[in-house]
Design a protein around this motif. Structure first.
Motif, short mmCIF file in Angstrom:
data_model
loop_
_atom_site.label_atom_id
_atom_site.label_comp_id
_atom_site.label_asym_id
_atom_site.label_seq_id
_atom_site.Cartn_x
_atom_site.Cartn_y
_atom_site.Cartn_z
N LEU A 1 14.60 70.31 39.33
CA LEU A 1 15.69 69.89 38.46
C LEU A 1 15.19 68.89 37.41
N VAL A 2 14.37 67.96 37.84
CA VAL A 2 13.79 66.98 36.90
C VAL A 2 12.85 67.70 35.93
N TYR A 3 12.00 68.57 36.48
CA TYR A 3 11.01 69.29 35.67
C TYR A 3 11.67 70.09 34.54
N VAL A 4 12.68 70.89 34.87
CA VAL A 4 13.28 71.72 33.83
C VAL A 4 14.00 70.88 32.78
N GLY A 5 14.59 69.77 33.21
CA GLY A 5 15.27 68.89 32.26
C GLY A 5 14.32 68.19 31.31
N VAL A 6 13.20 67.70 31.83
CA VAL A 6 12.21 67.03 30.99
C VAL A 6 11.52 68.04 30.08
N LYS A 7 11.18 69.20 30.63
CA LYS A 7 10.52 70.23 29.82
C LYS A 7 11.44 70.68 28.68
#
Length: 95
Positions: A45-51
């Motif tokens: 969830l963090v990864y897709v948001g930051v990406k």
């Protein structure tokens, strides 16, 4: 979120949320508590948001998901959830 002395934000358009739902098999709109997420799903969830934020801003983001997991803390997950849920609340207020 700060990675290698660079400040990244979060961006959660529906395309990103759909990607999260497909991988996690969770309904993003039913989430209200980070405790409902596994460590992998929380990291994703963090990864897709930051990406998505980096893509929108034209910033380089070359981390694989596995590399990114080494950089994510529980406070990052909480911050991302707060951003996501805050964004949902803001959208509902506009209606």
């Amino acid at each position: 979120m700060i990675i290698d002395d660079k400040d990244y934000g979060y961006h959660y358009p529906l395309k990103v949320l759909r990607s999260f739902e497909k991988k996690s098999k969770l309904n993003i709109f039913a989430l209200g508590d980070v405790a409902k997420l596994s460590a992998e799903n929380a990291g994703f969830l963090v990864y897709v948001g930051v990406k998505a934020w980096a893509d929108r801003e034209g910033e380089d983001f070359t981390y694989s998901f596995e590399e990114f997991l080494d950089l994510v803390s529980l406070s990052d997950v909480t911050e991302a959830m707060e951003h996501l849920l805050g964004s949902e609340a803001d959208e509902q207020k506009k209606r």
